[in-house]
Enzyme design. Structure first.
Site, PDB file in Angstrom:
ATOM      1  N   HIS A  55       0.851  -1.196   0.000  1.00  0.00           N
ATOM      2  CA  HIS A  55       0.000   0.000   0.000  1.00  0.00           C
ATOM      3  C   HIS A  55       0.882   1.240   0.000  1.00  0.00           C
ATOM      4  CE1 HIS A  55       1.081  -0.367   4.271  1.00  0.00           C
ATOM      5  NE2 HIS A  55       0.954   0.949   4.299  1.00  0.00           N
ATOM      6  N   HIS A 137       5.594   5.870  -0.912  1.00  0.00           N
ATOM      7  CA  HIS A 137       6.363   4.673  -1.204  1.00  0.00           C
ATOM      8  C   HIS A 137       5.559   3.427  -0.864  1.00  0.00           C
ATOM      9  CE1 HIS A 137       6.936   5.265   3.119  1.00  0.00           C
ATOM     10  NE2 HIS A 137       7.131   3.951   3.185  1.00  0.00           N
TER      11      HIS A 137
END
Length: 201
Positions: A55, A137
């Site tokens: 995620h 990220h």
């Protein structure tokens, strides 16, 4: 409830990113390698993040109480955004949390704006969120070291996003899970009907 707000990769993108990780880091053990009869891997060893957990965090909330939970949900109802895509095309090592990650070289303005909006919504709910620079990220490996061998080649994965979510971080005997508690589809603005229902007129 330990929570965060973020973007969930599609099942197809999660599998594609896991496939890239296996090919670019051939010496890394599989995230599903351990069975119930095998000893638990020591914390100090590199640990691949399960693909199901891939995620992009927008805002880490930490442990929030019921009042903060209700308030932040109400605040997030007013957050607007349009669909965008994020291309994961680089990797990096972060010394603090000791993680290897995949990230976009050029994060889209829509993503950065959304992150700012949800962080503001969290602060308005009385949640003490971090104020450091936002760096989107996907965490790939935990418990890594600075001298960990870099991937053989960079990822090249473009992910489409049309909603964001409130996740809960739940510890289980088999590892951490991130169930989605609530979702918000992207929309550029409220319709006239929505504004009337919310008393904005």
């Amino acid at each position: 409830m330990r929570s965060f707000i973020g973007l969930d990769l599609s099942a197809q993108d999660k599998l594609a990113l896991e496939n890239w990780r296996e090919k670019s880091l051939p010496g890394l053990p599989s995230s599903n390698a351990r069975t119930a009869n095998q000893p638990k891997v020591p914390v100090r060893q590199p640990k691949p993040v399960p693909a199901a957990n891939f995620h992009i965090t927008l805002c880490f909330l930490g442990n929030i109480n019921d009042r903060q939970h209700e308030t932040v949900i109400a605040n997030l109802d007013d957050v607007t955004a349009t669909p965008f895509e994020v291309t994961l095309d680089m990797t990096a090592f972060w010394q603090g949390p000791k993680i290897l990650l995949a990230a976009p070289t050029a994060p889209p303005a829509s993503l950065m704006s959304l992150a700012a909006s949800v962080n503001s919504a969290a602060r308005q709910a009385g949640i003490d969120v971090e104020r450091r620079e936002y760096r989107p990220h996907v965490t790939l490996i935990r418990n890594t070291k600075e001298d960990y061998p870099p991937p053989l080649f960079a990822p090249q994965l473009t992910c489409q996003f049309s909603q964001f979510h409130l996740f809960e971080s739940v510890s289980t005997p088999s590892g951490v899970r991130y169930p989605v508690k609530q979702s918000w589809p992207f929309r550029s603005s409220h319709s006239v009907r929505e504004k009337l229902q919310r008393g904005h007129f």
